[in-house]
Scaffold this active site. Structure first.
Site, PDB file in Angstrom:
ATOM      1  N   CYS A  46      26.709  31.118  48.766  1.00 52.54           N
ATOM      2  CA  CYS A  46      25.630  30.264  49.287  1.00 52.54           C
ATOM      3  C   CYS A  46      26.141  29.193  50.244  1.00 52.54           C
ATOM      4  CB  CYS A  46      24.870  29.618  48.138  1.00 52.54           C
ATOM      5  SG  CYS A  46      24.240  30.818  46.979  1.00 52.54           S
ATOM      6  N   HIS A  90      21.135  23.408  50.036  1.00 53.85           N
ATOM      7  CA  HIS A  90      20.967  24.810  49.650  1.00 53.85           C
ATOM      8  C   HIS A  90      19.828  24.888  48.633  1.00 53.85           C
ATOM      9  CE1 HIS A  90      21.477  28.790  48.282  1.00 53.85           C
ATOM     10  NE2 HIS A  90      22.039  28.467  47.139  1.00 53.85           N
ATOM     11  N   ASN A 120      16.004  31.626  46.265  1.00 52.88           N
ATOM     12  CA  ASN A 120      17.372  31.375  46.708  1.00 52.88           C
ATOM     13  C   ASN A 120      17.811  32.524  47.612  1.00 52.88           C
ATOM     14  OD1 ASN A 120      20.139  31.103  46.985  1.00 52.88           O
ATOM     15  ND2 ASN A 120      20.543  30.776  44.802  1.00 52.88           N
TER      16      ASN A 120
HETATM   17  N1  ACO Z   1      11.816  33.502  32.093  1.00 54.34           N
HETATM   18  C1  ACO Z   1      11.647  33.010  30.868  1.00 54.34           C
HETATM   19  N2  ACO Z   1      12.669  32.575  30.110  1.00 54.34           N
HETATM   20  C2  ACO Z   1      13.898  32.637  30.642  1.00 54.34           C
HETATM   21  C3  ACO Z   1      14.143  33.163  31.920  1.00 54.34           C
HETATM   22  C4  ACO Z   1      13.035  33.611  32.649  1.00 54.34           C
HETATM   23  N3  ACO Z   1      13.159  34.104  33.908  1.00 54.34           N
HETATM   24  N4  ACO Z   1      15.468  33.105  32.148  1.00 54.34           N
HETATM   25  C5  ACO Z   1      16.042  32.570  31.072  1.00 54.34           C
HETATM   26  N5  ACO Z   1      15.097  32.301  30.147  1.00 54.34           N
HETATM   27  C6  ACO Z   1      15.268  31.704  28.826  1.00 54.34           C
HETATM   28  C7  ACO Z   1      16.668  31.874  28.279  1.00 54.34           C
HETATM   29  O1  ACO Z   1      16.808  33.108  27.638  1.00 54.34           O
HETATM   30  C8  ACO Z   1      16.748  30.706  27.344  1.00 54.34           C
HETATM   31  O2  ACO Z   1      16.077  31.051  26.138  1.00 54.34           O
HETATM   32  P1  ACO Z   1      16.636  30.553  24.712  1.00 54.34           P
HETATM   33  O3  ACO Z   1      16.570  29.055  24.775  1.00 54.34           O
HETATM   34  O4  ACO Z   1      15.675  31.168  23.761  1.00 54.34           O
HETATM   35  O5  ACO Z   1      18.038  31.071  24.627  1.00 54.34           O
HETATM   36  C9  ACO Z   1      15.934  29.617  28.005  1.00 54.34           C
HETATM   37  O6  ACO Z   1      15.081  30.293  28.948  1.00 54.34           O
HETATM   38  C10 ACO Z   1      16.763  28.592  28.747  1.00 54.34           C
HETATM   39  O7  ACO Z   1      17.693  29.289  29.566  1.00 54.34           O
HETATM   40  P2  ACO Z   1      18.749  28.517  30.448  1.00 54.34           P
HETATM   41  O8  ACO Z   1      19.593  29.501  31.181  1.00 54.34           O
HETATM   42  O9  ACO Z   1      19.452  27.467  29.626  1.00 54.34           O
HETATM   43  O10 ACO Z   1      17.778  27.770  31.483  1.00 54.34           O
HETATM   44  P3  ACO Z   1      18.113  26.702  32.578  1.00 54.34           P
HETATM   45  O11 ACO Z   1      17.253  25.538  32.397  1.00 54.34           O
HETATM   46  O12 ACO Z   1      19.605  26.470  32.722  1.00 54.34           O
HETATM   47  O13 ACO Z   1      17.615  27.432  33.908  1.00 54.34           O
HETATM   48  C11 ACO Z   1      18.569  28.571  35.805  1.00 54.34           C
HETATM   49  C12 ACO Z   1      18.236  28.641  34.321  1.00 54.34           C
HETATM   50  C13 ACO Z   1      17.282  28.388  36.574  1.00 54.34           C
HETATM   51  C14 ACO Z   1      19.261  29.848  36.228  1.00 54.34           C
HETATM   52  C15 ACO Z   1      19.503  27.361  36.084  1.00 54.34           C
HETATM   53  O14 ACO Z   1      20.568  27.371  35.159  1.00 54.34           O
HETATM   54  C16 ACO Z   1      20.083  27.326  37.476  1.00 54.34           C
HETATM   55  O15 ACO Z   1      19.381  27.067  38.446  1.00 54.34           O
HETATM   56  N6  ACO Z   1      21.387  27.515  37.603  1.00 54.34           N
HETATM   57  C17 ACO Z   1      22.084  27.352  38.906  1.00 54.34           C
HETATM   58  C18 ACO Z   1      21.783  28.452  39.897  1.00 54.34           C
HETATM   59  C19 ACO Z   1      22.576  28.185  41.155  1.00 54.34           C
HETATM   60  O16 ACO Z   1      22.698  27.062  41.620  1.00 54.34           O
HETATM   61  N7  ACO Z   1      23.216  29.180  41.704  1.00 54.34           N
HETATM   62  C20 ACO Z   1      24.153  28.863  42.808  1.00 54.34           C
HETATM   63  C21 ACO Z   1      23.987  29.587  43.988  1.00 54.34           C
HETATM   64  S1  ACO Z   1      23.676  31.310  43.793  1.00 54.34           S
HETATM   65  C22 ACO Z   1      24.871  32.179  44.682  1.00 54.34           C
HETATM   66  O17 ACO Z   1      25.929  31.652  44.995  1.00 54.34           O
HETATM   67  C23 ACO Z   1      24.616  33.647  44.995  1.00 54.34           C
END
Ligand code: ACO
Length: 329
Positions: free
Chosen positions: A116, A256, A286
């Site tokens: 990214c 980003h 994204n």
């Molecule tokens: N729908 C519903 N529930 C979901 C989903 C979904 N799509 N995805 C995960 N959950 C659930 C999980 O299973 C978890 O359930 P549990 O509590 O029963 O175990 C709960 O939601 C919380 O999951 P987390 O992963 O802790 O959620 P978080 O608040 O961290 O959000 C996310 C996840 C959006 C992916 C976040 O961590 C994020 O944005 N991370 C960074 C992404 C990023 O910056 N990437 C960098 C660039 S990408 C690249 O370089 C190609």
């Protein structure tokens, strides 16, 4: 403020595939909800390619739009840099296909891979090339078809990504203080496994990758989230120091577009009010290396960046990589 700029953005362009995938559509594919996606990420819709479109098609269209905006002919381009993690094929580079499609017959063309952060890394390369006389008219393109490499059974990643391309033509500045003020790039290769696609390269060739389900994006979301907040903040502070600017000097920050909560945390660290922060992830998801050039083009189109304004761009991605750039428009 420093005024040592030797290169500037002459024009920008984008390519957005017409097909749209909404949060409602995703509810039918995996166990997710519009409410979860919007609350956790801010995303609403993303654009995705159909079977006929490939990365180099998006990259070429964005490049042609940028050339038109810059008033530069394809033959004048001496360097094409495509930042991507979803190139058409393993080799040759997607930049080679772009060179052929747009008719940039005098250019050297190559890809870079900084996830990214790719567009920012490309901007840093173009700025250095121009400052050292290596290049005069450079196309920097961020282009991705991430929907071809997501695991459509993994709800924690498949809801996040979209397809797009954004491009900029970089050329020598005209000495009036406008242009690229500073760029910054950084990597921490100790954390590669937190965000990667292991399969399809030489370590896990296609057959092995398919058998072991390695041919798609793997991400430890919460770990990546924490690293992104820290690194985007650091990249923002670093570029302000390098360019000799303060928060008050910044007219628009283009981060980003990975997650609204990461963007808000970065803006807080920079002490920037919401109106100075560009957010369009609700419309595209994204799009990795494409996210910043698409946002830059859109912000200019909307009149949010006028001649003389200062824009700071901040990125973070797999690797981990992070980086930033400050430009006077
Ligand atoms: N729908 C519903 N529930 C979901 C989903 C979904 N799509 N995805 C995960 N959950 C659930 C999980 O299973 C978890 O359930 P549990 O509590 O029963 O175990 C709960 O939601 C919380 O999951 P987390 O992963 O802790 O959620 P978080 O608040 O961290 O959000 C996310 C996840 C959006 C992916 C976040 O961590 C994020 O944005 N991370 C960074 C992404 C990023 O910056 N990437 C960098 C660039 S990408 C690249 O370089 C190609």
């Amino acid at each position: 403020m420093q005024n040592n700029t030797g290169s500037m953005i002459l024009g920008t362009g984008v390519s957005i595939p017409p097909k749209v995938l909404t949060n409602g559509d995703l509810e039918k594919i995996v166990d997710t909800s519009d409410e979860w996606i919007q609350t956790r990420t801010g995303m609403q819709v993303r654009h995705i390619v159909d079977d006929k479109l490939n990365n180099s098609d998006l990259a070429s269209e964005a490049a042609q739009n940028a050339l038109q905006a810059a008033g530069v002919a394809a033959e004048e381009i001496d360097t094409i840099v495509v930042a991507t993690v979803t190139g058409d094929v393993t080799f040759p580079s997607t930049a080679c296909y772009v060179q052929d499609k747009i008719g940039a017959i005098n250019a050297a063309a190559f890809d870079i891979q900084a996830a990214c952060s790719g567009f920012i890394f490309g901007l840093g390369i173009a700025d250095s090339f121009i400052n050292t006389g290596q290049g005069k008219k450079i196309l920097v393109i961020g282009s991705e078809v991430l929907t071809r490499i997501v695991d459509w059974k993994d709800r924690s990643t498949c809801v996040l990504f979209g397809d797009a391309a954004g491009a900029a033509v970089i050329g020598p500045s005209n000495g009036d203080g406008r242009g690229i003020l500073a760029t910054f790039m950084k990597t921490d290769g100790r954390l590669t496994e937190l965000l990667c696609m292991p399969g399809g390269g030489s370590k896990f060739p296609a057959e092995v990758a398919l058998r072991e389900n390695l041919n798609n994006i793997k991400m430890e979301g919460p770990e990546v989230f924490k690293a992104a907040v820290r690194a985007m903040g650091d990249a923002a502070m670093h570029i302000m120091e390098k360019a000799g600017i303060s928060a008050e000097d910044i007219d628009l920050m283009i981060p980003h577009q990975a997650n609204k909560r990461i963007i808000d945390a970065t803006a807080r660290r920079m002490k920037l009010p919401a109106e100075k922060v560009y957010v369009n992830l609700q419309d595209y998801g994204n799009t990795s290396a494409a996210s910043i050039p698409v946002a830059l083009d859109e912000a200019k189109d909307k009149g949010l960046l006028k001649e003389g304004d200062v824009c700071v761009m901040v990125a973070f991605g797999g690797g981990f990589t992070w980086g930033s750039a400050a430009i006077r428009i």
